[in-house]
Design a protein around this motif. Structure first.
Motif, PDB file in Angstrom:
ATOM      1  N   PRO A   6       0.831  -1.202   0.000  1.00 43.78           N
ATOM      2  CA  PRO A   6       0.000   0.000   0.000  1.00 43.78           C
ATOM      3  C   PRO A   6       0.869   1.256   0.000  1.00 43.78           C
ATOM      4  O   PRO A   6       1.963   1.274   0.537  1.00 43.78           O
ATOM      5  CB  PRO A   6      -0.804  -0.118   1.288  1.00 43.78           C
ATOM      6  N   GLY A   7       0.380   2.292  -0.584  1.00 43.15           N
ATOM      7  CA  GLY A   7       1.114   3.549  -0.679  1.00 43.15           C
ATOM      8  C   GLY A   7       0.645   4.311  -1.888  1.00 43.15           C
ATOM      9  O   GLY A   7      -0.462   4.812  -1.918  1.00 43.15           O
ATOM     10  N   LEU A   8       1.478   4.359  -2.893  1.00 47.32           N
ATOM     11  CA  LEU A   8       1.126   5.076  -4.115  1.00 47.32           C
ATOM     12  C   LEU A   8       0.030   4.336  -4.880  1.00 47.32           C
ATOM     13  O   LEU A   8      -0.014   3.106  -4.877  1.00 47.32           O
ATOM     14  CB  LEU A   8       2.352   5.210  -5.014  1.00 47.32           C
ATOM     15  N   PRO A   9      -0.825   5.078  -5.572  1.00 49.23           N
ATOM     16  CA  PRO A   9      -1.796   4.422  -6.440  1.00 49.23           C
ATOM     17  C   PRO A   9      -1.070   3.599  -7.499  1.00 49.23           C
ATOM     18  O   PRO A   9       0.043   3.941  -7.906  1.00 49.23           O
ATOM     19  CB  PRO A   9      -2.546   5.587  -7.089  1.00 49.23           C
ATOM     20  N   GLU A  10      -1.717   2.525  -7.940  1.00 50.66           N
ATOM     21  CA  GLU A  10      -1.119   1.658  -8.951  1.00 50.66           C
ATOM     22  C   GLU A  10      -1.948   1.670 -10.218  1.00 50.66           C
ATOM     23  O   GLU A  10      -3.174   1.657 -10.171  1.00 50.66           O
ATOM     24  CB  GLU A  10      -0.996   0.236  -8.420  1.00 50.66           C
ATOM     25  N   VAL A  11      -1.229   1.691 -11.332  1.00 43.47           N
ATOM     26  CA  VAL A  11      -1.846   1.676 -12.644  1.00 43.47           C
ATOM     27  C   VAL A  11      -1.159   0.609 -13.483  1.00 43.47           C
ATOM     28  O   VAL A  11      -0.150   0.032 -13.069  1.00 43.47           O
ATOM     29  CB  VAL A  11      -1.761   3.056 -13.333  1.00 43.47           C
ATOM     30  N   CYS A  12      -1.715   0.359 -14.651  1.00 42.58           N
ATOM     31  CA  CYS A  12      -1.132  -0.620 -15.559  1.00 42.58           C
ATOM     32  C   CYS A  12      -1.244  -0.076 -16.972  1.00 42.58           C
ATOM     33  O   CYS A  12      -2.112   0.746 -17.267  1.00 42.58           O
ATOM     34  CB  CYS A  12      -1.849  -1.956 -15.432  1.00 42.58           C
ATOM     35  N   VAL A  13      -0.364  -0.544 -17.835  1.00 33.43           N
ATOM     36  CA  VAL A  13      -0.380  -0.146 -19.241  1.00 33.43           C
ATOM     37  C   VAL A  13       0.063  -1.340 -20.070  1.00 33.43           C
ATOM     38  O   VAL A  13       0.876  -2.148 -19.611  1.00 33.43           O
ATOM     39  CB  VAL A  13       0.517   1.085 -19.493  1.00 33.43           C
ATOM     40  N   CYS A  14      -0.500  -1.457 -21.271  1.00 32.23           N
ATOM     41  CA  CYS A  14      -0.117  -2.547 -22.153  1.00 32.23           C
ATOM     42  C   CYS A  14       0.234  -1.992 -23.523  1.00 32.23           C
ATOM     43  O   CYS A  14      -0.531  -1.218 -24.105  1.00 32.23           O
ATOM     44  CB  CYS A  14      -1.248  -3.559 -22.291  1.00 32.23           C
ATOM     45  N   TYR A  15       1.395  -2.389 -24.010  1.00 28.29           N
ATOM     46  CA  TYR A  15       1.821  -2.030 -25.358  1.00 28.29           C
ATOM     47  C   TYR A  15       1.496  -3.215 -26.255  1.00 28.29           C
ATOM     48  O   TYR A  15       2.105  -4.273 -26.143  1.00 28.29           O
ATOM     49  CB  TYR A  15       3.302  -1.654 -25.368  1.00 28.29           C
ATOM     50  N   ILE A  16       0.492  -3.014 -27.102  1.00 27.40           N
ATOM     51  CA  ILE A  16       0.024  -4.062 -27.999  1.00 27.40           C
ATOM     52  C   ILE A  16       0.787  -3.917 -29.313  1.00 27.40           C
ATOM     53  O   ILE A  16       0.810  -2.836 -29.911  1.00 27.40           O
ATOM     54  CB  ILE A  16      -1.495  -3.936 -28.202  1.00 27.40           C
ATOM     55  N   LEU A  17       1.428  -4.999 -29.713  1.00 31.15           N
ATOM     56  CA  LEU A  17       2.292  -4.981 -30.892  1.00 31.15           C
ATOM     57  C   LEU A  17       1.742  -5.895 -31.977  1.00 31.15           C
ATOM     58  O   LEU A  17       1.155  -6.940 -31.685  1.00 31.15           O
ATOM     59  CB  LEU A  17       3.695  -5.460 -30.511  1.00 31.15           C
ATOM     60  N   ARG A  18       1.957  -5.476 -33.221  1.00 34.97           N
ATOM     61  CA  ARG A  18       1.613  -6.351 -34.339  1.00 34.97           C
ATOM     62  C   ARG A  18       2.720  -6.272 -35.383  1.00 34.97           C
ATOM     63  O   ARG A  18       3.350  -5.229 -35.569  1.00 34.97           O
ATOM     64  CB  ARG A  18       0.263  -5.990 -34.950  1.00 34.97           C
ATOM     65  N   GLU A  19       2.918  -7.412 -36.048  1.00 34.05           N
ATOM     66  CA  GLU A  19       3.917  -7.472 -37.109  1.00 34.05           C
ATOM     67  C   GLU A  19       3.311  -6.925 -38.392  1.00 34.05           C
ATOM     68  O   GLU A  19       2.142  -7.154 -38.692  1.00 34.05           O
ATOM     69  CB  GLU A  19       4.400  -8.911 -37.314  1.00 34.05           C
TER      70      GLU A  19
END
Length: 171
Positions: A6-19
């Motif tokens: 617990p402490g700082l807010p948590e976030v997430c991110v996704c880098y979606i890749l395509r060939e």
């Protein structure tokens, strides 16, 4: 991978890749339409809900922001980045970073992001948060990132990056 203490807010991110047809890669980025980072280019993602793991959160957030369905098993952990804003502490957060090349569905515009594919070698770093140019190129080729960025009084420029790139965890 579990959420931080617990402490700082948590976030997430996704880098979606395509060939691409020529063997290159593109990454899906969106222009923020509202909220923190308005106008900046970002990967889809958002806040972790209570009880969610970062991977569960990124699957949910990507669907909400893009219409794309991801599976946790298809995610590659790219890192955990701590963002500190001493001149606006409410913006400080920890971000869990993922990538994937597997998804189902078609992109649907959301009220959060205007999404577009960008060649990986032409990522618009000048339109992203300042930290991205320091770590994203290495992360997208598999270098796991444990970093801490401190932003200056303009709330935009990195004034300290004091944790180096670490090798990807081996398991």
């Amino acid at each position: 991978m579990t959420a931080s203490k617990p402490g700082l807010p948590e976030v997430c991110v996704c880098y979606i890749l395509r060939e691409t047809a020529d063997g290159g890669y593109e990454v899906l980025l969106g222009e923020k339409k509202k909220g923190l980072g308005l106008g900046k280019m970002v990967g889809p993602g958002g806040k972790l809900e209570p009880g969610e793991t970062p991977a569960q959160a990124v699957v949910r957030e990507v669907f909400e922001e893009s219409g794309l369905r991801l599976r946790e098993n298809d995610l590659t952990a790219l890192g955990r980045i701590r963002y500190e804003f001493p001149f606006r502490p409410a913006w400080s957060q920890i971000s869990w970073v993922f990538a994937t090349q597997a998804w189902a569905g078609d992109i649907v515009e959301s009220d959060e992001l205007l999404l577009r594919w960008h060649p990986v070698d032409e990522i618009p770093f000048d339109r992203m948060w300042d930290d991205a140019k320091h770590w994203l190129p290495s992360a997208l080729v598999g270098d796991y990132q444990e970093r801490r960025f401190v932003f200056g009084p303009d709330l935009s420029t990195v004034m300290a990056d004091d944790l180096p790139v670490t090798p990807a965890p081996r398991g």
